[in-house]
Design an enzyme around this catalytic site. Structure first.
Site, short mmCIF file in Angstrom:
data_model
loop_
_atom_site.label_atom_id
_atom_site.label_comp_id
_atom_site.label_asym_id
_atom_site.label_seq_id
_atom_site.Cartn_x
_atom_site.Cartn_y
_atom_site.Cartn_z
CG LEU A 113 -1.73 -1.29 2.07
CD1 LEU A 113 -2.35 -0.98 2.79
CD2 LEU A 113 -2.49 -1.50 0.71
CB THR B 182 4.04 7.92 -6.41
OG1 THR B 182 2.72 6.38 -7.69
CG2 THR B 182 5.01 8.44 -7.33
CB CYS B 183 3.06 9.45 -1.72
SG CYS B 183 4.10 10.67 -0.02
CB ALA C 196 15.07 23.66 -12.54
CG LEU D 75 0.95 19.08 -4.56
CD1 LEU D 75 1.19 20.38 -4.08
CD2 LEU D 75 2.29 19.10 -4.35
CG HIS E 97 13.74 35.06 20.47
ND1 HIS E 97 14.00 35.59 18.94
CD2 HIS E 97 14.78 35.69 21.32
CE1 HIS E 97 15.05 36.09 19.05
NE2 HIS E 97 15.85 35.81 20.37
P1 NAI Z 1 7.06 19.83 -12.21
O1 NAI Z 1 5.72 20.05 -12.81
O2 NAI Z 1 7.04 20.31 -11.31
O3 NAI Z 1 8.11 20.78 -13.14
C1 NAI Z 1 8.91 20.11 -14.17
C2 NAI Z 1 9.60 21.15 -14.81
O4 NAI Z 1 9.88 20.50 -16.39
C3 NAI Z 1 8.88 22.40 -15.20
O5 NAI Z 1 9.55 23.58 -14.63
C4 NAI Z 1 8.73 22.54 -16.39
O6 NAI Z 1 9.03 23.97 -17.61
C5 NAI Z 1 9.71 22.46 -17.34
N1 NAI Z 1 9.98 21.22 -18.24
C6 NAI Z 1 8.83 20.83 -19.30
N2 NAI Z 1 9.02 19.98 -19.91
C7 NAI Z 1 10.92 20.51 -20.30
C8 NAI Z 1 11.58 20.76 -21.55
N3 NAI Z 1 11.09 19.58 -22.53
N4 NAI Z 1 12.88 20.64 -21.41
C9 NAI Z 1 13.31 21.25 -20.32
N5 NAI Z 1 12.29 21.47 -18.80
C10 NAI Z 1 11.23 21.34 -19.71
O7 NAI Z 1 7.09 18.51 -12.59
P2 NAI Z 1 8.39 17.48 -11.37
O8 NAI Z 1 9.06 18.17 -10.70
O9 NAI Z 1 8.38 15.62 -12.66
O10 NAI Z 1 7.43 16.74 -10.68
C11 NAI Z 1 5.82 16.15 -11.46
C12 NAI Z 1 5.44 16.23 -9.99
O11 NAI Z 1 4.98 15.61 -8.96
C13 NAI Z 1 5.03 18.08 -10.05
O12 NAI Z 1 3.24 17.81 -9.91
C14 NAI Z 1 5.16 18.10 -8.58
O13 NAI Z 1 4.71 19.02 -7.86
C15 NAI Z 1 5.10 16.94 -8.10
N6 NAI Z 1 6.41 16.33 -6.98
C16 NAI Z 1 6.04 17.28 -5.74
C17 NAI Z 1 7.14 17.24 -4.80
C18 NAI Z 1 7.14 17.94 -4.00
O14 NAI Z 1 6.11 18.42 -3.31
N7 NAI Z 1 8.27 18.50 -2.56
C19 NAI Z 1 8.58 16.43 -5.16
C20 NAI Z 1 8.12 15.66 -6.04
C21 NAI Z 1 6.84 15.71 -7.39
#
Ligand code: NAI
Length: 466
Positions: A38, A41-42, A181, A319, A444
């Site tokens: 269970l 992905t998370c 990024a 998320l 503080h």
């Molecule tokens: P993301 O959507 O956060 O970022 C993807 C980045 O890739 C964007 O900045 C976009 O402009 C760039 N991109 C897209 N196509 C591209 C290309 N062809 N060449 C260069 N750059 C390109 O996606 P990410 O980091 O893969 O995460 C996936 C999902 O999982 C997101 O919805 C994210 O919020 C979630 N996630 C959340 C985390 C957290 O809350 N700490 C940790 C990991 C994932």
């Protein structure tokens, strides 16, 4: 088996939380999961294992920079990647057991197998043992998401990898090129950079962290990551991958120029997409939206009677905590109560060092909506606790309505931002103003005082900055 009240397909944070809530509300629930464990992905290949790796590598990084604290001999230390991976696996195993206990002790039946819609009031579960048909009043689809693959550089698990392989490497790559990024690119880029990998992040946009952060915030974060050795190639469009002597290179374009980035591994983190594979969506006539997500109304109802959907497989930020909130709300709705999620206050966090966190509107969002705002900022470098803890890189920004002083958004770059953002969410849930935060007593010395100071700065009453 007699008729169930609710069959949930998918046991990630959306599905398992919905199962627990529904059982608490007296429903007879089954939770169907295709994988052996269970948590989705998370828990298994996302949030949790990456946080374990981030913690391990933070310890390593801090140990190496301990000289001024009197920690000597750092040059004699070494790092063992397989041990770090084993620790990560242990964390995941412990939490898997925890989720299983929580779910089963509430009387939820856990059924292993691939679930698909089997016509009105039916879910078919296929496993090694054959097919089983579940009869139910309601179905909840919480099947999550999968990484987006770039069509011209498919994942091969070796050279072109996804986050799943990025958290399971057994050896530190010499050169890692990260595409994207966003949260994954920055978190996994940080993990490997701390271990000595030469990390280059190639990003289409001109800022890091995506559109949820204002440019001033993204710049502070970028500078901090650059100081840790991560190289950014922003405004750069990836075009492909080619073989070069001794390895591969990512090819890209910027301002009409062709660029090449040699790599041992290329981590593609360009977003995720809804996972409807194996659900029998088409056969069942389940409506998807233009981006392949399951279309829902504001009560999480799909176009099929009794079938609901939540989490990454539907609209909204992908998320875990958004899915959890939806899990509670949908269970309440199915049980005949009123469930609700406040989508205006869903925090986002990037768990790097410093962490980057945000909630509500950015200053740019407010401008685009024509809302007049007042902004307060506080530089974490002026915070006593941050100075005492070597955590001075960062900024807190509070965005408040110029007329009412109501807080519309908060963005933070700081160590501990993931914890600090929670108090911003709480203030905002109660419709708090910048002055409310300014008049709240914060302990503080804490780095959180930077949030209070930024709120004071909205009305130019900051005590610890000029
Ligand atoms: P993301 O959507 O956060 O970022 C993807 C980045 O890739 C964007 O900045 C976009 O402009 C760039 N991109 C897209 N196509 C591209 C290309 N062809 N060449 C260069 N750059 C390109 O996606 P990410 O980091 O893969 O995460 C996936 C999902 O999982 C997101 O919805 C994210 O919020 C979630 N996630 C959340 C985390 C957290 O809350 N700490 C940790 C990991 C994932």
């Amino acid at each position: 088996m007699s008729q169930l009240d609710l069959v949930i397909i998918g046991s990630g944070p959306g599905g398992y939380v919905a199962a627990i809530k529904a059982a608490q509300l007296g429903l007879k629930v089954a939770l169907v999961e295709k994988d052996a464990n269970l948590g989705g992905t998370c828990l298994n290949i996302g949030c949790i294992p990456s946080k374990a790796l981030l913690h391990s590598t933070e310890l390593w990084h801090q140990a190496q920079h301990g000289k001024k604290h009197g920690i000597v001999g750092a040059d004699k230390l070494s790092f063992d990647v397989p041990v770090m991976m084993a620790n990560k696996d242990k964390v995941v195993t412990q939490l898997r057991a925890g989720v299983k206990t929580l779910v089963s002790k509430r009387g939820v039946e856990i059924i292993q197998g691939l679930g698909r819609l089997g016509g009105a009031g039916k879910v078919v579960v296929r496993s090694d043992k054959g097919e089983r048909i579940l009869e139910t009043k309601n179905v909840l689809i919480a099947t999550g998401s999968v990484p987006v693959e770039l069509p011209f550089m498919k994942f091969d698990g070796e050279t072109v990898i996804s986050s799943e392989q990025g958290i399971a490497l057994t050896k530190t790559p010499e050169r890692l090129v990260v595409v994207g990024a966003g949260a994954i690119g920055l978190e996994l880029g940080s993990v490997w950079a701390r271990l000595g990998t030469q990390v280059t992040v190639v990003e289409m946009l001109t800022t890091v962290g995506g559109p949820s952060y204002d440019v001033d915030i993204a710049k502070v974060a970028q500078k901090a990551f650059e100081a840790q050795g991560i190289k950014f190639e922003l405004g750069t469009k990836v075009t492909g991958v080619k073989k070069i002597p001794g390895g591969v290179a990512l090819t890209a374009e910027r301002d009409g120029k062709v660029l090449e980035f040699p790599a041992d591994r290329i981590l593609v983190a360009v977003g995720r997409k809804a996972n409807t594979t194996g659900l029998g969506a088409q056969e069942a006539g389940l409506k998807l939206d233009e981006r392949g997500r399951i279309a829902i109304d504001d009560h999480y109802r799909t176009n099929l009677p009794g079938v609901h959907a939540i989490g990454d497989v539907v609209v909204g930020p992908m998320l875990a905590h958004k899915a959890e909130e939806e899990g509670v709300a949908v269970a309440e709705i199915i049980a005949g109560k009123s469930g609700h999620v406040n989508y205006a206050i869903i925090p986002g966090v990037i768990y790097t060092d410093p962490e980057v966190a945000g909630v509500g509107l950015t200053e740019a969002d407010a401008q685009a909506k024509g809302i007049e705002v007042r902004v307060g900022k506080f530089n974490v470098a002026a915070n006593g606790r941050a100075i005492a803890s070597d955590a001075t890189t960062g900024i807190v920004k509070v965005i408040a309505d110029a007329k009412t002083d109501k807080v519309l958004g908060v963005q933070i770059v700081s160590r501990g931002a993931s914890e600090m953002i929670a108090s911003a969410c709480a203030h905002m849930e109660y419709g708090g103003s910048a002055e409310d935060i300014a008049r709240t007593c914060f302990a503080h010395p804490t780095v959180s005082e930077s949030f209070k100071e930024a709120a004071m700065a909205v009305n130019k009453t900051s005590i610890h900055s000029l």
